[in-house]
Scaffold this motif. Structure first.
Motif, PDB file in Angstrom:
ATOM      1  N   LEU A   1     -12.664 -16.922  -7.717  1.00 43.76           N
ATOM      2  CA  LEU A   1     -12.345 -15.526  -8.065  1.00 43.76           C
ATOM      3  C   LEU A   1     -10.514 -15.943  -8.232  1.00 43.76           C
ATOM      4  N   GLU A   2     -10.384 -14.558  -9.059  1.00 43.81           N
ATOM      5  CA  GLU A   2      -9.039 -15.643  -9.859  1.00 43.81           C
ATOM      6  C   GLU A   2      -8.378 -14.082 -10.515  1.00 43.81           C
ATOM      7  N   LEU A   3      -8.096 -13.659 -10.210  1.00 48.20           N
ATOM      8  CA  LEU A   3      -6.648 -12.046 -10.785  1.00 48.20           C
ATOM      9  C   LEU A   3      -6.206 -12.561 -11.815  1.00 48.20           C
ATOM     10  N   LEU A   4      -6.424 -11.629 -13.171  1.00 44.11           N
ATOM     11  CA  LEU A   4      -5.477 -11.362 -13.931  1.00 44.11           C
ATOM     12  C   LEU A   4      -4.593 -10.255 -13.913  1.00 44.11           C
ATOM     13  N   VAL A   5      -3.626  -9.591 -13.976  1.00 44.87           N
ATOM     14  CA  VAL A   5      -2.766  -9.196 -13.748  1.00 44.87           C
ATOM     15  C   VAL A   5      -2.333  -8.288 -15.204  1.00 44.87           C
ATOM     16  N   LEU A   6      -2.896  -7.257 -15.844  1.00 42.79           N
ATOM     17  CA  LEU A   6      -3.314  -6.657 -16.976  1.00 42.79           C
ATOM     18  C   LEU A   6      -2.279  -5.842 -17.235  1.00 42.79           C
ATOM     19  N   GLY A   7      -1.070  -5.053 -15.562  1.00 45.26           N
ATOM     20  CA  GLY A   7      -0.840  -4.539 -15.867  1.00 45.26           C
ATOM     21  C   GLY A   7       0.096  -3.908 -14.332  1.00 45.26           C
TER      22      GLY A   7
ATOM     23  N   LEU B   1      -8.366  -7.574 -14.121  1.00 43.72           N
ATOM     24  CA  LEU B   1      -9.603  -8.754 -14.414  1.00 43.72           C
ATOM     25  C   LEU B   1      -9.614  -9.556 -13.252  1.00 43.72           C
ATOM     26  N   VAL B   2     -10.776  -8.991 -12.937  1.00 37.81           N
ATOM     27  CA  VAL B   2     -11.084 -10.379 -11.726  1.00 37.81           C
ATOM     28  C   VAL B   2     -12.314 -10.990 -12.614  1.00 37.81           C
ATOM     29  N   PHE B   3     -11.822 -11.862 -12.363  1.00 36.94           N
ATOM     30  CA  PHE B   3     -13.015 -13.337 -13.032  1.00 36.94           C
ATOM     31  C   PHE B   3     -13.854 -14.207 -11.201  1.00 36.94           C
ATOM     32  N   VAL B   4     -14.589 -14.493 -11.901  1.00 35.79           N
ATOM     33  CA  VAL B   4     -15.265 -14.054 -10.548  1.00 35.79           C
ATOM     34  C   VAL B   4     -16.486 -15.803 -10.589  1.00 35.79           C
ATOM     35  N   ASP B   5     -16.166 -16.850 -10.390  1.00 34.19           N
ATOM     36  CA  ASP B   5     -16.086 -18.180 -11.245  1.00 34.19           C
ATOM     37  C   ASP B   5     -16.186 -18.314 -12.853  1.00 34.19           C
ATOM     38  N   GLY B   6     -14.980 -17.912 -13.063  1.00 33.55           N
ATOM     39  CA  GLY B   6     -14.272 -18.272 -14.319  1.00 33.55           C
ATOM     40  C   GLY B   6     -14.890 -16.828 -15.260  1.00 33.55           C
ATOM     41  N   VAL B   7     -15.892 -16.236 -14.363  1.00 36.07           N
ATOM     42  CA  VAL B   7     -15.523 -14.724 -15.671  1.00 36.07           C
ATOM     43  C   VAL B   7     -15.451 -13.959 -15.165  1.00 36.07           C
ATOM     44  N   GLY B   8     -15.062 -13.038 -16.465  1.00 39.22           N
ATOM     45  CA  GLY B   8     -14.211 -11.964 -15.835  1.00 39.22           C
ATOM     46  C   GLY B   8     -15.060 -11.270 -15.993  1.00 39.22           C
ATOM     47  N   ARG B   9     -15.170 -10.809 -14.345  1.00 40.38           N
ATOM     48  CA  ARG B   9     -16.445  -9.956 -14.253  1.00 40.38           C
ATOM     49  C   ARG B   9     -16.374  -8.462 -14.297  1.00 40.38           C
ATOM     50  N   VAL B  10     -14.635  -7.696 -13.042  1.00 41.43           N
ATOM     51  CA  VAL B  10     -15.027  -7.575 -12.767  1.00 41.43           C
ATOM     52  C   VAL B  10     -13.549  -5.706 -13.149  1.00 41.43           C
ATOM     53  N   LEU B  11     -13.418  -5.436 -14.111  1.00 38.24           N
ATOM     54  CA  LEU B  11     -11.906  -4.379 -14.400  1.00 38.24           C
ATOM     55  C   LEU B  11     -11.659  -3.635 -13.209  1.00 38.24           C
ATOM     56  N   VAL B  12     -10.394  -3.582 -12.844  1.00 39.92           N
ATOM     57  CA  VAL B  12     -10.254  -2.517 -11.398  1.00 39.92           C
ATOM     58  C   VAL B  12      -8.535  -2.076 -12.184  1.00 39.92           C
ATOM     59  N   ASP B  13      -9.267  -1.168 -12.404  1.00 39.12           N
ATOM     60  CA  ASP B  13      -8.300   0.090 -12.740  1.00 39.12           C
ATOM     61  C   ASP B  13      -7.705  -0.055 -14.876  1.00 39.12           C
ATOM     62  N   ALA B  14      -7.649   1.131 -15.232  1.00 37.89           N
ATOM     63  CA  ALA B  14      -6.904   0.827 -16.801  1.00 37.89           C
ATOM     64  C   ALA B  14      -5.779   1.515 -17.452  1.00 37.89           C
ATOM     65  N   GLY B  15      -4.915   1.431 -16.938  1.00 39.34           N
ATOM     66  CA  GLY B  15      -3.847   1.577 -17.353  1.00 39.34           C
ATOM     67  C   GLY B  15      -3.096   1.511 -18.443  1.00 39.34           C
TER      68      GLY B  15
ATOM     69  N   LEU C   1     -19.056  -4.373 -14.475  1.00 37.75           N
ATOM     70  CA  LEU C   1     -17.933  -3.587 -12.721  1.00 37.75           C
ATOM     71  C   LEU C   1     -17.124  -3.004 -13.532  1.00 37.75           C
ATOM     72  N   VAL C   2     -16.653  -1.657 -13.154  1.00 42.01           N
ATOM     73  CA  VAL C   2     -15.049  -1.543 -13.432  1.00 42.01           C
ATOM     74  C   VAL C   2     -15.104  -0.348 -12.242  1.00 42.01           C
ATOM     75  N   LEU C   3     -13.706  -0.760 -11.874  1.00 40.44           N
ATOM     76  CA  LEU C   3     -13.730   0.423 -10.360  1.00 40.44           C
ATOM     77  C   LEU C   3     -11.849   0.795 -11.034  1.00 40.44           C
ATOM     78  N   LEU C   4     -12.129   2.432 -10.752  1.00 40.85           N
ATOM     79  CA  LEU C   4     -11.279   2.752 -10.054  1.00 40.85           C
ATOM     80  C   LEU C   4     -10.664   3.458  -9.002  1.00 40.85           C
ATOM     81  N   THR C   5      -9.107   2.969  -9.141  1.00 43.94           N
ATOM     82  CA  THR C   5      -8.995   3.311  -8.196  1.00 43.94           C
ATOM     83  C   THR C   5      -8.647   4.826  -7.300  1.00 43.94           C
ATOM     84  N   HIS C   6      -8.170   5.580  -8.550  1.00 40.22           N
ATOM     85  CA  HIS C   6      -8.060   7.654  -8.568  1.00 40.22           C
ATOM     86  C   HIS C   6      -8.023   7.902 -10.183  1.00 40.22           C
ATOM     87  N   LEU C   7      -7.183   8.351 -10.774  1.00 39.82           N
ATOM     88  CA  LEU C   7      -7.603   9.105 -12.246  1.00 39.82           C
ATOM     89  C   LEU C   7      -6.407   9.659 -12.557  1.00 39.82           C
TER      90      LEU C   7
END
Length: 341
Positions: free
Chosen positions: A60-66, A81-95, A114-120
């Protein structure tokens, strides 16, 4: 691996590199075709040696976009953006601002599904259309997004109305939505939205996605009148947990799902009372409580994000407060930061 073992490996790699360099120079100083061929063969043999093999990508590796909040203070708003085995699979929020940070980091959404939204709130989902379109034009073939987020709120009394995540995605991307055209603009795009139920007493984390040993869990958090969700991602023996915006009402759920997490990402917006406006303490968690939470959850590392200007300017006081209870590594996030759990 011990320091002696590391030293041995570094020495062997250095010796091997020196040998290959001498070998290549020896061949290249000769002008014959056979010598040139030998140089190419030597290069291939050296590059294929286990000593020169690239290190495997981290689980796992985390890239802070915001790393910022709703104010225009020089940071993009919350997004990762969370990288899984080097692949950017999971987007967490989109500010807002995360689209530009994605480009600056030269990251790709080509494999993001895969997109995970903490709130709207806007500072967590405002850039979603732009990021989805970036994904649509980044490759060919059908694109499928699975999107998770909170259920809705009817907006009674002084509480604001919030659509559910399913309703929100329909309003934005559905057949009659604001950006309905995106469904077949470049590549066929399908969006499957999933609602996470509102908090209930003694709720346990639920598994929302599993693929091999990639596991994503979720549990309802609490952020004033806005339905909110906490997420945990586990893969390859590593884990990262996202608090989202969270007030005191959500801390028990966060403490449970974050137990022994390798990296706990907590939104840090307010100073300890009375350093911030009173209303903000009904929405966010102060540093002292963050330290208590991190200790209680036995988090291996803490990443403070969604930083407000007051927290950014008061880092020393914030860290001192957290250190009253938590002695693990603490990092203040910045746009473009990469972190490995």
């Amino acid at each position: 691996m011990s320091s002696a073992a590391n030293g041995w490996r570094e020495e062997r790699e250095s010796d091997a590199m020196a040998y290959c360099t001498v070998l290549l120079i020896g061949h290249m100083t000769k002008s014959s075709t056979s010598s040139l061929f030998a140089a190419i063969v030597s290069l291939l043999l050296c590059s294929s040696s286990p000593l020169f093999a690239q290190a495997p990508s981290p689980p796992l590796e985390l890239l802070v976009l915001g790393s910022g909040g709703p104010g225009a203070a020089g940071r993009a708003a919350s997004s990762y953006l969370v990288f899984v085995d080097g692949v950017g699979r999971v987007l967490v929020d989109a500010g807002p601002g995360s689209f530009a940070r994605m480009g600056e980091a030269k990251a790709s959404l080509t494999n993001t599904d895969l997109v995970l939204l903490t709130h709207l709130h806007i500072d967590h989902v405002g850039e979603l259309p732009g990021l989805f379109k970036a994904r649509a034009v980044s490759g060919s073939g059908p694109i499928v997004f699975n999107v998770w987020g909170p259920g809705g709120s009817p907006g009674q009394g002084q509480d604001a109305y919030f659509p559910s995540t399913r309703e929100f995605m329909q309003l934005v991307f559905g057949p009659k939505g604001a950006f309905a055209y995106l469904s077949d603009f470049a590549s066929p795009v399908s969006i499957h939205a999933h609602d996470i139920a509102a908090p209930v007493a003694h709720a346990a984390a639920e598994q929302i996605f599993k693929e091999g040993d990639l596991l994503i869990q979720a549990i309802a958090g609490h952020h004033g009148d806005a339905p909110a969700v906490i997420y945990r991602i586990d893969h390859g023996g590593k884990s990262v947990t996202f608090s989202g915006d969270i007030d005191a009402g959500g801390l028990p759920a966060l403490r449970g799902i974050a137990r022994d997490t390798d990296l706990l990402v907590v939104n840090s917006v307010v100073l300890d009372p009375p350093g911030s406006p009173a209303i903000l303490y009904t929405l966010h968690t102060p540093p002292l409580a963050i330290g208590q939470l991190a200790k209680a959850a036995s988090a291996h590392g803490l990443l403070l994000s969604h930083l407000s200007p007051s927290v950014d300017e008061g880092r020393d006081a914030v860290l001192k407060s957290i250190r009253r209870h938590y002695q693990g590594p603490v990092t203040f996030a910045s746009d473009g930061l990469r972190a490995r759990p």
